[in-house]
Design a protein around this motif. Structure first.
Motif, PDB file in Angstrom:
ATOM      1  N   TYR A   1     -13.704  -3.233  19.113  1.00 15.26           N
ATOM      2  CA  TYR A   1     -13.301  -3.650  17.773  1.00 15.26           C
ATOM      3  C   TYR A   1     -11.821  -3.339  17.558  1.00 15.26           C
ATOM      4  N   TYR A   2     -11.162  -4.157  16.745  1.00 13.27           N
ATOM      5  CA  TYR A   2      -9.704  -4.099  16.703  1.00 13.27           C
ATOM      6  C   TYR A   2      -9.110  -3.571  15.402  1.00 13.27           C
ATOM      7  N   GLY A   3      -9.891  -2.930  14.558  1.00 10.68           N
ATOM      8  CA  GLY A   3      -9.326  -2.290  13.382  1.00 10.68           C
ATOM      9  C   GLY A   3      -8.468  -3.235  12.553  1.00 10.68           C
ATOM     10  N   SER A   4      -7.203  -2.864  12.350  1.00 12.63           N
ATOM     11  CA  SER A   4      -6.216  -3.713  11.664  1.00 12.63           C
ATOM     12  C   SER A   4      -6.541  -3.931  10.193  1.00 12.63           C
ATOM     13  N   SER A   5      -7.080  -2.914   9.539  1.00 11.05           N
ATOM     14  CA  SER A   5      -7.417  -3.026   8.121  1.00 11.05           C
ATOM     15  C   SER A   5      -6.157  -3.178   7.273  1.00 11.05           C
ATOM     16  N   TYR A   6      -6.251  -3.974   6.188  1.00  4.39           N
ATOM     17  CA  TYR A   6      -5.101  -4.207   5.330  1.00  4.39           C
ATOM     18  C   TYR A   6      -5.558  -4.624   3.936  1.00  4.39           C
ATOM     19  N   ILE A   7      -4.602  -4.661   2.996  1.00  5.03           N
ATOM     20  CA  ILE A   7      -4.881  -5.028   1.605  1.00  5.03           C
ATOM     21  C   ILE A   7      -3.889  -6.091   1.166  1.00  5.03           C
ATOM     22  N   THR A   8      -4.375  -7.069   0.386  1.00  3.25           N
ATOM     23  CA  THR A   8      -3.539  -8.154  -0.131  1.00  3.25           C
ATOM     24  C   THR A   8      -3.626  -8.206  -1.650  1.00  3.25           C
ATOM     25  N   ALA A   9      -2.487  -8.479  -2.280  1.00  8.70           N
ATOM     26  CA  ALA A   9      -2.406  -8.640  -3.732  1.00  8.70           C
ATOM     27  C   ALA A   9      -2.559 -10.111  -4.113  1.00  8.70           C
ATOM     28  N   PRO A  10      -2.825 -10.396  -5.396  1.00 11.98           N
ATOM     29  CA  PRO A  10      -2.989 -11.784  -5.831  1.00 11.98           C
ATOM     30  C   PRO A  10      -1.751 -12.657  -5.625  1.00 11.98           C
ATOM     31  N   ASP A  11      -0.576 -12.048  -5.505  1.00 10.51           N
ATOM     32  CA  ASP A  11       0.637 -12.837  -5.275  1.00 10.51           C
ATOM     33  C   ASP A  11       0.872 -13.115  -3.799  1.00 10.51           C
ATOM     34  N   GLY A  12      -0.064 -12.703  -2.938  1.00  5.64           N
ATOM     35  CA  GLY A  12       0.040 -12.951  -1.503  1.00  5.64           C
ATOM     36  C   GLY A  12       0.724 -11.852  -0.728  1.00  5.64           C
ATOM     37  N   CYS A  13       1.362 -10.896  -1.403  1.00  2.28           N
ATOM     38  CA  CYS A  13       1.960  -9.766  -0.696  1.00  2.28           C
ATOM     39  C   CYS A  13       0.862  -8.907  -0.091  1.00  2.28           C
ATOM     40  N   ARG A  14       1.100  -8.414   1.122  1.00  2.00           N
ATOM     41  CA  ARG A  14       0.089  -7.610   1.798  1.00  2.00           C
ATOM     42  C   ARG A  14       0.720  -6.374   2.428  1.00  2.00           C
ATOM     43  N   THR A  15      -0.127  -5.406   2.688  1.00  2.00           N
ATOM     44  CA  THR A  15       0.330  -4.202   3.378  1.00  2.00           C
ATOM     45  C   THR A  15       0.379  -4.454   4.879  1.00  2.00           C
ATOM     46  N   PRO A  16       1.116  -3.642   5.617  1.00  2.00           N
ATOM     47  CA  PRO A  16       0.922  -3.618   7.063  1.00  2.00           C
ATOM     48  C   PRO A  16      -0.507  -3.182   7.383  1.00  2.00           C
ATOM     49  N   SER A  17      -0.931  -3.473   8.591  1.00  2.00           N
ATOM     50  CA  SER A  17      -2.281  -3.121   9.024  1.00  2.00           C
ATOM     51  C   SER A  17      -2.322  -1.714   9.591  1.00  2.00           C
ATOM     52  N   LEU A  18      -3.497  -1.117   9.551  1.00  5.67           N
ATOM     53  CA  LEU A  18      -3.736   0.090  10.322  1.00  5.67           C
ATOM     54  C   LEU A  18      -3.782  -0.254  11.808  1.00  5.67           C
ATOM     55  N   SER A  19      -3.869   0.752  12.633  1.00  5.18           N
ATOM     56  CA  SER A  19      -3.878   0.608  14.090  1.00  5.18           C
ATOM     57  C   SER A  19      -5.034  -0.269  14.572  1.00  5.18           C
ATOM     58  N   LYS A  20      -4.852  -0.852  15.748  1.00  5.97           N
ATOM     59  CA  LYS A  20      -5.930  -1.596  16.398  1.00  5.97           C
ATOM     60  C   LYS A  20      -6.883  -0.675  17.145  1.00  5.97           C
ATOM     61  N   THR A  21      -6.493   0.572  17.379  1.00  5.28           N
ATOM     62  CA  THR A  21      -7.273   1.441  18.264  1.00  5.28           C
ATOM     63  C   THR A  21      -7.656   2.789  17.654  1.00  5.28           C
ATOM     64  N   ARG A  22      -6.985   3.222  16.601  1.00  7.16           N
ATOM     65  CA  ARG A  22      -7.207   4.565  16.068  1.00  7.16           C
ATOM     66  C   ARG A  22      -8.036   4.540  14.789  1.00  7.16           C
ATOM     67  N   ASP A  23      -8.786   5.631  14.565  1.00  3.75           N
ATOM     68  CA  ASP A  23      -9.374   5.848  13.255  1.00  3.75           C
ATOM     69  C   ASP A  23      -8.241   5.876  12.237  1.00  3.75           C
ATOM     70  N   GLY A  24      -8.539   5.435  11.017  1.00  3.84           N
ATOM     71  CA  GLY A  24      -7.453   5.398  10.057  1.00  3.84           C
ATOM     72  C   GLY A  24      -7.903   5.365   8.611  1.00  3.84           C
TER      73      GLY A  24
END
Length: 364
Positions: free
Chosen positions: A296-319
């Protein structure tokens, strides 16, 4: 390659080029990074960002801190089930403690977080003890104590077994008092490759529930449901301000559009979306010789209604991803884009009824 696109960009671009990339890819030239109290000595990644709204003259900001947890399993899948679950509890407790120290008010875990994702094995009987009651199961009892301790709303996706012995893929909602306040059952079930979830549990029967919690109106669109635009739409029509998408997704099953679907849903429906995916490698022995491995590749992130998003968490680490949002942005974007006035739901409803009558009925 285990590096995320976020780390590749950060390490290889700078100056005006980096600003231009950020503006297009993330929706803003610079990330609004939160200053966190937790140290770098933790055995999991922790990152914090802010997605602010425009200041208003008459309304005060509606600030909420969200937390997303992605993690791997701890013990091998042939270990005793009670030991596997307890090891995950111990790991997640440490991450929740860190979230509490950073002021997280709403926290969501990944799909079926307290077990390996054995649904790729096509086996059922040997895994049955992972199924639990939504109201009184060990995962709910464990998280209820932490929710009450930290005054935190927690979303707990589990494998549910009801009083009739039927399995469901379910997200349990626990309020800031540690009380069970309801559940959402996964609406859309995949039958793709080795993931044939219809063999394990039923499509959800709870509709598109929105939970009015102390901090926000939230909904849960579990994993595969993110591929269905109308699923996202209905949560918005029912008043959701934040929709969480807890997932268990491998790279060959949609990594190329992992960063697109939830982001598009946030824009189209004027709410925040939170995408959570597990990490790590899970190995199963099926029969006496057949071994199955899923990564599994992680990469969790959050997006706002205006389309702006956060960077993702790691693909390999707990986070742990912490994001401070202002819910006023939901109304601001509704006013700006006017989707409610231009959506033509009456036309879609008429066409859907016609399609169902002429196609679905005839195919039965």
């Amino acid at each position: 390659m285990n590096k995320s696109i976020d780390s590749l960009i950060k390490n290889n671009l700078s100056g005006k080029v980096l600003e231009d990339f950020n503006r297009i890819y993330y929706g803003k030239k610079h990330h609004s990074v939160l200053v966190l109290d937790s140290t770098n000595e933790l055995d999991f990644e922790i990152a914090g960002y802010s997605l602010p709204a425009e200041k208003e003259q008459l309304r005060q900001p509606r600030i909420v801190r969200l937390g997303l947890i992605q993690h791997s399993i701890v013990l091998t899948t042939d270990s005793p089930i009670i030991d596997q679950r307890q090891a995950i509890f111990d790991k997640v407790r440490n991450i929740i403690n860190a979230a509490a120290l950073e002021g997280v008010q709403i926290l969501c875990l990944q799909e079926t977080w307290s077990m390996p994702f054995f649904l790729c094995t096509k086996e059922r009987t040997k895994w049955g003890e992972f199924a639990e009651s939504a109201e009184y199961g060990p995962s709910t009892l464990f998280l209820s104590e932490l929710a009450a301790k930290y005054k935190m709303v927690i979303i707990s996706p589990i494998l549910e077994v009801d009083d009739e012995g039927v399995w469901w893929n379910t997200a349990v909602i626990i309020n800031e008092k540690g009380e069970y306040i309801g559940k959402h059952r996964k609406n859309h079930l995949p039958s793709v490759g080795s993931f044939s979830e219809m063999s394990y549990y039923c499509p959800g029967n709870t509709g598109h529930m929105v939970f009015d919690t102390k901090y926000a109106k939230l909904a849960v669109n579990i994993c595969y449901g993110r591929h269905h635009a109308l699923n996202w739409l209905m949560f918005g029509l029912n008043g959701a301000e934040i929709v969480f998408n807890p997932s268990a997704t491998i790279s060959e099953f949609g990594e190329t559009f992992w960063g697109i679907e939830a982001r598009n849903a946030a824009i189209a429906n004027n709410y925040f979306t939170c995408s959570i995916n597990r990490v790590g490698k899970e190995e199963f022995t099926v029969g006496s010789e057949n071994n199955i491995t899923r990564s599994y590749y992680g990469s969790s992130y959050i997006t706002a209604p205006d389309g702006c998003r956060t960077p993702s968490l790691s693909k390999t680490r707990d986070g742990l991803l912490i994001t401070e949002i202002d819910l006023n942005m939901c109304r601001q974007l509704k006013d700006q884009w006017g989707f409610s006035m231009t959506s033509r739901l009456d036309m879609y409803a008429e066409n859907l009824i016609s399609y169902i009558t002429n196609h679905c009925t005839n195919n039965q």
